[in-house]
Write a protein that holds these residues in place. Sequence first.
Motif, mmCIF file in Angstrom:
data_model
loop_
_atom_site.group_PDB
_atom_site.id
_atom_site.type_symbol
_atom_site.label_atom_id
_atom_site.label_comp_id
_atom_site.label_asym_id
_atom_site.label_seq_id
_atom_site.Cartn_x
_atom_site.Cartn_y
_atom_site.Cartn_z
ATOM 1 N N VAL A 10 6.226 -25.448 -79.536
ATOM 2 C CA VAL A 10 7.159 -26.006 -78.561
ATOM 3 C C VAL A 10 6.897 -25.362 -77.208
ATOM 4 C CG1 VAL A 10 8.951 -24.307 -79.111
ATOM 5 C CG2 VAL A 10 9.600 -26.525 -78.136
ATOM 6 N N SER A 15 13.421 -26.708 -77.637
ATOM 7 C CA SER A 15 14.329 -26.405 -78.740
ATOM 8 C C SER A 15 13.664 -26.700 -80.089
ATOM 9 C CB SER A 15 15.595 -27.262 -78.626
ATOM 10 O OG SER A 15 16.291 -26.992 -77.439
ATOM 11 N N LEU A 16 14.129 -25.982 -81.078
ATOM 12 C CA LEU A 16 13.739 -26.226 -82.465
ATOM 13 C C LEU A 16 14.943 -25.940 -83.345
ATOM 14 C CD1 LEU A 16 10.226 -24.545 -82.969
ATOM 15 C CD2 LEU A 16 10.737 -26.997 -83.095
ATOM 16 N N ARG A 17 14.990 -26.597 -84.505
ATOM 17 C CA ARG A 17 16.004 -26.260 -85.502
ATOM 18 C C ARG A 17 15.304 -25.883 -86.802
ATOM 19 N NH1 ARG A 17 20.889 -29.747 -88.287
ATOM 20 N NH2 ARG A 17 19.145 -30.720 -89.378
ATOM 21 N N VAL A 121 6.891 -20.163 -85.619
ATOM 22 C CA VAL A 121 7.383 -20.735 -84.371
ATOM 23 C C VAL A 121 6.486 -20.228 -83.250
ATOM 24 C CG1 VAL A 121 9.272 -20.785 -82.709
ATOM 25 C CG2 VAL A 121 9.754 -20.943 -85.164
#
Length: 125
Positions: A10, A15-17, A121
């Motif tokens: 990213v 954003s990431l979930r 991530v």
Amino acid sequence: QLQASGGGLVQPGGSLRLSCVVSGFTLDYYAIGWFRQAPGKEREGVSRISRGGDSTYYGDSVKGRFTMSRDNAKNTVYLEMNSLKPEDTAVYYCAADPSPRWRVGALNPASYDYWGQGTQVTVSS
């Protein structure tokens, strides 16, 4: 068993979930923590959520940007990560603590008995 997923690449500010799915035991009886480890660094506590989800704790480096939640009916815990920075790059792990109150510290890895495999991530432009 705990299985973390949702990582990826990213851009900064994105954003990431992340999700942590629990199997083989009932999530209701465990507090869950998220940790991360970057290459060459120690494992760092990111956040913790109590059994019922009424209490959450965050590391200083993620306060105001990350939000942890849980859905016991789905045996799943989430970590919503916003305003991501390059320094958030790491492998993220979820872990389970069966104690009603942490034994060493809310964000201390020694308080957790069960660990899942991590999800990578990467925050980069």
